[in-house]
Design a protein around this motif. Structure first.
Motif, PDB file in Angstrom:
ATOM      1  N   LYS A 180     -28.189 -23.868 -16.197  1.00 55.58           N
ATOM      2  CA  LYS A 180     -27.002 -24.046 -15.809  1.00 55.58           C
ATOM      3  C   LYS A 180     -26.261 -23.924 -17.006  1.00 55.58           C
ATOM      4  CE  LYS A 180     -27.993 -26.414 -11.094  1.00 55.58           C
ATOM      5  NZ  LYS A 180     -29.120 -27.372 -11.062  1.00 55.58           N
ATOM      6  N   VAL A 181     -25.462 -23.596 -17.124  1.00 58.45           N
ATOM      7  CA  VAL A 181     -24.791 -22.963 -18.424  1.00 58.45           C
ATOM      8  C   VAL A 181     -23.434 -23.795 -18.081  1.00 58.45           C
ATOM      9  CG1 VAL A 181     -23.558 -21.469 -19.572  1.00 58.45           C
ATOM     10  CG2 VAL A 181     -26.201 -21.308 -19.086  1.00 58.45           C
ATOM     11  N   LEU A 182     -23.018 -24.628 -19.592  1.00 61.50           N
ATOM     12  CA  LEU A 182     -21.276 -24.977 -19.351  1.00 61.50           C
ATOM     13  C   LEU A 182     -20.169 -24.146 -20.272  1.00 61.50           C
ATOM     14  CD1 LEU A 182     -19.501 -27.133 -18.166  1.00 61.50           C
ATOM     15  CD2 LEU A 182     -19.487 -28.653 -20.264  1.00 61.50           C
ATOM     16  N   VAL A 183     -19.198 -23.997 -20.210  1.00 61.32           N
ATOM     17  CA  VAL A 183     -18.743 -22.485 -20.735  1.00 61.32           C
ATOM     18  C   VAL A 183     -17.654 -23.500 -21.667  1.00 61.32           C
ATOM     19  CG1 VAL A 183     -16.831 -20.916 -21.150  1.00 61.32           C
ATOM     20  CG2 VAL A 183     -18.215 -20.770 -18.611  1.00 61.32           C
ATOM     21  N   GLU A 184     -18.011 -23.981 -22.694  1.00 56.79           N
ATOM     22  CA  GLU A 184     -16.898 -25.054 -23.571  1.00 56.79           C
ATOM     23  C   GLU A 184     -16.361 -23.777 -24.502  1.00 56.79           C
ATOM     24  OE1 GLU A 184     -15.915 -27.691 -25.268  1.00 56.79           O
ATOM     25  OE2 GLU A 184     -17.752 -27.840 -25.424  1.00 56.79           O
ATOM     26  N   LYS A 185     -15.271 -24.257 -23.720  1.00 59.63           N
ATOM     27  CA  LYS A 185     -13.827 -24.453 -23.787  1.00 59.63           C
ATOM     28  C   LYS A 185     -13.321 -24.845 -25.682  1.00 59.63           C
ATOM     29  CE  LYS A 185     -12.442 -21.060 -19.781  1.00 59.63           C
ATOM     30  NZ  LYS A 185     -12.225 -21.267 -19.299  1.00 59.63           N
ATOM     31  N   GLY A 186     -13.217 -25.681 -25.733  1.00 54.44           N
ATOM     32  CA  GLY A 186     -13.073 -27.065 -26.584  1.00 54.44           C
ATOM     33  C   GLY A 186     -13.678 -26.735 -27.593  1.00 54.44           C
ATOM     34  N   ALA A 187     -14.568 -27.574 -27.913  1.00 54.80           N
ATOM     35  CA  ALA A 187     -15.612 -27.542 -29.735  1.00 54.80           C
ATOM     36  C   ALA A 187     -15.573 -25.997 -29.658  1.00 54.80           C
ATOM     37  CB  ALA A 187     -16.689 -29.093 -29.434  1.00 54.80           C
ATOM     38  N   VAL A 188     -16.485 -26.102 -30.960  1.00 56.71           N
ATOM     39  CA  VAL A 188     -16.826 -24.400 -30.915  1.00 56.71           C
ATOM     40  C   VAL A 188     -17.924 -24.955 -32.104  1.00 56.71           C
ATOM     41  CG1 VAL A 188     -14.131 -23.273 -31.427  1.00 56.71           C
ATOM     42  CG2 VAL A 188     -15.397 -24.191 -33.725  1.00 56.71           C
ATOM     43  N   ARG A 189     -18.345 -24.202 -32.000  1.00 55.71           N
ATOM     44  CA  ARG A 189     -20.017 -23.917 -32.605  1.00 55.71           C
ATOM     45  C   ARG A 189     -19.927 -23.321 -34.567  1.00 55.71           C
ATOM     46  NH1 ARG A 189     -25.021 -21.176 -34.244  1.00 55.71           N
ATOM     47  NH2 ARG A 189     -23.869 -19.221 -34.554  1.00 55.71           N
ATOM     48  N   ALA A 190     -19.480 -22.438 -34.749  1.00 60.82           N
ATOM     49  CA  ALA A 190     -18.804 -21.726 -35.778  1.00 60.82           C
ATOM     50  C   ALA A 190     -17.550 -20.577 -35.830  1.00 60.82           C
ATOM     51  CB  ALA A 190     -20.265 -20.463 -35.335  1.00 60.82           C
ATOM     52  N   CYS A 191     -17.300 -20.484 -36.936  1.00 59.82           N
ATOM     53  CA  CYS A 191     -16.052 -20.191 -37.280  1.00 59.82           C
ATOM     54  C   CYS A 191     -16.369 -18.554 -38.271  1.00 59.82           C
ATOM     55  CB  CYS A 191     -15.225 -21.339 -37.724  1.00 59.82           C
ATOM     56  SG  CYS A 191     -15.265 -21.888 -39.112  1.00 59.82           S
ATOM     57  N   PRO A 192     -14.908 -18.303 -37.801  1.00 61.03           N
ATOM     58  CA  PRO A 192     -15.480 -16.584 -39.669  1.00 61.03           C
ATOM     59  C   PRO A 192     -15.366 -17.032 -40.759  1.00 61.03           C
ATOM     60  CG  PRO A 192     -13.216 -16.137 -37.135  1.00 61.03           C
ATOM     61  CD  PRO A 192     -14.036 -17.692 -37.575  1.00 61.03           C
ATOM     62  N   GLY A 193     -15.484 -16.865 -41.365  1.00 62.61           N
ATOM     63  CA  GLY A 193     -16.045 -16.914 -42.238  1.00 62.61           C
ATOM     64  C   GLY A 193     -17.299 -18.240 -43.053  1.00 62.61           C
ATOM     65  N   GLY A 194     -17.218 -18.695 -41.457  1.00 63.02           N
ATOM     66  CA  GLY A 194     -18.159 -19.959 -41.808  1.00 63.02           C
ATOM     67  C   GLY A 194     -20.079 -19.691 -42.171  1.00 63.02           C
ATOM     68  N   VAL A 195     -21.074 -20.098 -41.335  1.00 61.36           N
ATOM     69  CA  VAL A 195     -22.487 -20.006 -41.199  1.00 61.36           C
ATOM     70  C   VAL A 195     -23.213 -19.775 -40.208  1.00 61.36           C
ATOM     71  CG1 VAL A 195     -22.441 -21.623 -43.546  1.00 61.36           C
ATOM     72  CG2 VAL A 195     -22.558 -22.495 -41.598  1.00 61.36           C
ATOM     73  N   GLY A 196     -22.024 -19.307 -39.464  1.00 56.45           N
ATOM     74  CA  GLY A 196     -23.063 -19.698 -37.908  1.00 56.45           C
ATOM     75  C   GLY A 196     -23.848 -18.450 -37.917  1.00 56.45           C
ATOM     76  N   HIS A 197     -23.791 -17.451 -38.896  1.00 54.90           N
ATOM     77  CA  HIS A 197     -24.920 -16.001 -38.642  1.00 54.90           C
ATOM     78  C   HIS A 197     -25.646 -16.366 -39.218  1.00 54.90           C
ATOM     79  CE1 HIS A 197     -22.568 -16.108 -41.949  1.00 54.90           C
ATOM     80  NE2 HIS A 197     -23.467 -15.252 -42.655  1.00 54.90           N
ATOM     81  N   ALA A 198     -26.226 -17.626 -40.522  1.00 53.56           N
ATOM     82  CA  ALA A 198     -27.181 -18.300 -40.998  1.00 53.56           C
ATOM     83  C   ALA A 198     -28.043 -19.110 -39.971  1.00 53.56           C
ATOM     84  CB  ALA A 198     -26.981 -19.079 -42.012  1.00 53.56           C
ATOM     85  N   LYS A 199     -29.955 -18.818 -40.051  1.00 52.24           N
ATOM     86  CA  LYS A 199     -30.124 -20.068 -39.630  1.00 52.24           C
ATOM     87  C   LYS A 199     -30.003 -21.059 -40.312  1.00 52.24           C
ATOM     88  CE  LYS A 199     -33.458 -19.819 -35.790  1.00 52.24           C
ATOM     89  NZ  LYS A 199     -32.945 -19.588 -34.688  1.00 52.24           N
ATOM     90  N   THR A 200     -29.320 -21.945 -39.786  1.00 52.15           N
ATOM     91  CA  THR A 200     -29.020 -23.698 -40.744  1.00 52.15           C
ATOM     92  C   THR A 200     -28.887 -24.214 -39.586  1.00 52.15           C
ATOM     93  OG1 THR A 200     -27.785 -24.194 -42.903  1.00 52.15           O
ATOM     94  CG2 THR A 200     -26.807 -23.209 -41.043  1.00 52.15           C
ATOM     95  N   GLY A 201     -29.146 -25.848 -39.984  1.00 49.81           N
ATOM     96  CA  GLY A 201     -29.488 -26.970 -39.244  1.00 49.81           C
ATOM     97  C   GLY A 201     -28.418 -27.083 -38.236  1.00 49.81           C
ATOM     98  N   GLY A 202     -27.273 -27.162 -39.414  1.00 50.21           N
ATOM     99  CA  GLY A 202     -26.038 -27.783 -39.305  1.00 50.21           C
ATOM    100  C   GLY A 202     -25.533 -27.185 -37.710  1.00 50.21           C
ATOM    101  N   ASN A 203     -25.757 -25.677 -37.530  1.00 52.96           N
ATOM    102  CA  ASN A 203     -24.723 -25.217 -36.850  1.00 52.96           C
ATOM    103  C   ASN A 203     -25.346 -26.301 -35.470  1.00 52.96           C
ATOM    104  OD1 ASN A 203     -23.270 -23.153 -37.791  1.00 52.96           O
ATOM    105  ND2 ASN A 203     -26.038 -21.794 -38.775  1.00 52.96           N
ATOM    106  N   TYR A 204     -26.357 -26.392 -35.452  1.00 52.06           N
ATOM    107  CA  TYR A 204     -27.452 -26.672 -34.494  1.00 52.06           C
ATOM    108  C   TYR A 204     -26.370 -28.137 -34.241  1.00 52.06           C
ATOM    109  CZ  TYR A 204     -30.869 -23.899 -32.835  1.00 52.06           C
ATOM    110  OH  TYR A 204     -31.378 -22.698 -32.883  1.00 52.06           O
TER     111      TYR A 204
END
Ligand SMILES: *Cc1c(COP(=O)(O)O)cnc(C)c1O
Length: 358
Positions: free
Chosen positions: A179-203
């Protein structure tokens, strides 16, 4: 047991601990660790020896850079034991390529291809008798690298440690869907950031929402784009797909989405199986109304650890529920079965994804 590798030195102690190791009956995911690991240190602009040694705890200086500034990357891949065919790795070169892309983004050195790949092969080869054979289980291999300079100065580290550990693992989720909650507040990654890198900080950035989701009765969080809070990106460690009849949709890759190897494999495999695949911008409100109307009958999440996990329900913080027509949809389950057949060595390997390990 064990093949010799030209670039990796194998300690006698590693062989000894392997001989004395017995696999517990109950394997969860990533809990039981193989008794060996691979370790290498980077200093003065080059990698030292890659060594296979007994699994052991690390001694780190309290100022070790990774502990303060999170300069860290990792990969996850699986070795499977097929009936009598010996162990396989699945698309390990893809993990290697992504590892070095992550390294670049996080200001870390490249690991040479042969050392990364031979490291994964050597772990597989020496642990081949520890790979569970039940469908869905595997040897989960975790290569990672982190900054080891010991001072608090804010600058890129000049020393690093590369390691590979491995875990004989059962299937990731015990239940058949999430079951999945759609997150409309917090974000995981932003443009120019590191969302495409497999790095612990994203977690780390995703965990707070995860706790809230759990409290509200959900298993996972679905992230939206940071700018519009409107377009679907992915889950914290899995990519997202939605099924519309014979069409399968997944968000187009951007710098805020992790380029999943399972995702990529599903795109290829689904086309091969006759589905129409659309990599496209996916508006969350459209998806939710398509679930309501029945136009979208299945959603699923995918990643190396979970393989394919059907989504039974999407919900919002406002308490709206969008139940999928199928808890375990026929399309999701068919693709899952076909992918597992390739990964676990049943039948053909039309795309040469299996890589046999001696
Ligand atoms: C690792 C990961 C995935 C899945 O990638 P696979 O290569 O399929 O295992 C998806 N999203 C995030 C954020 C990840 O870290």
């Amino acid at each position: 047991m064990g093949h010799s590798y030209k670039s990796i030195s194998i300690s006698e102690e590693a062989i000894k601990v392997l001989e004395n190791f017995s696999l517990p009956e109950d394997l969860a995911f990533g809990k039981v660790m193989a008794p060996i690991m691979i370790e290498a240190d980077y200093a003065n602009g080059k990698w030292g020896e890659f060594k296979m040694v007994p699994y052991h705890k690390l001694t780190l200086d309290p100022t070790c850079k990774v502990l303060h500034y999170a300069q860290e990357i990792f990969e996850g891949l699986k070795a499977y034991n097929a009936d009598g065919l010996g162990p396989f790795l699945f698309r390990a070169e893809e993990n290697y390529k992504r590892f070095n892309l992550s390294a670049q983004r996080m200001a870390m050195p490249d690991v040479p291809a042969e050392l990364f790949l031979e490291g994964c092969e050597a772990m597989t080869s020496h642990c081949s008798h520890l790979i569970p054979t039940e469908s869905g289980s595997s040897l989960y291999i975790r290569p990672f690298m982190f900054a080891t300079d010991d001072n608090l100065g804010i600058k890129p580290s000049e020393t690093f440690k590369f390691m590979i550990v491995a875990s004989p693992s059962a299937a990731y989720f015990s239940s058949g869907s999430v079951k999945v909650l759609v997150e409309k507040g917090a974000v995981r990654a932003c443009p120019g950031g590191v969302g495409h890198a497999k790095t612990g900080g994203n977690y780390a950035a995703s965990l707070y929402s995860m706790i809230e989701a759990k409290k509200a009765g959900y298993d996972q969080v679905l992230w939206l784009d940071a700018v519009n809070k409107k377009y679907i990106e992915e889950m914290s460690g899995m990519n997202f797909f939605a099924v519309y009849g014979n069409t399968i949709k997944t968000p187009t890759l951007t710098e805020t989405i992790l380029n999943g190897i399972t995702r990529k494999s599903i795109v290829t495999l689904a086309q091969h199986l006759g589905y129409q695949v659309e990599e496209t911008t996916m508006d969350i409100d459209e998806l939710l109304s398509d679930i309501k109307s029945g136009a979208c009958s299945e959603c699923f999440a995918c990643g190396t650890a979970v393989i394919i996990t059907p989504i039974s329900l999407l919900g919002t913080r406002e308490g709206e529920h969008f139940k999928l027509e199928h808890e375990q949809g026929p399309v999701s389950m068919r693709i899952r079965t076909e992918l597992l057949n390739i990964q676990e060595g049943r039948g053909d390997d039309p795309f040469q994804w299996r890589q046999s390990v001696k």
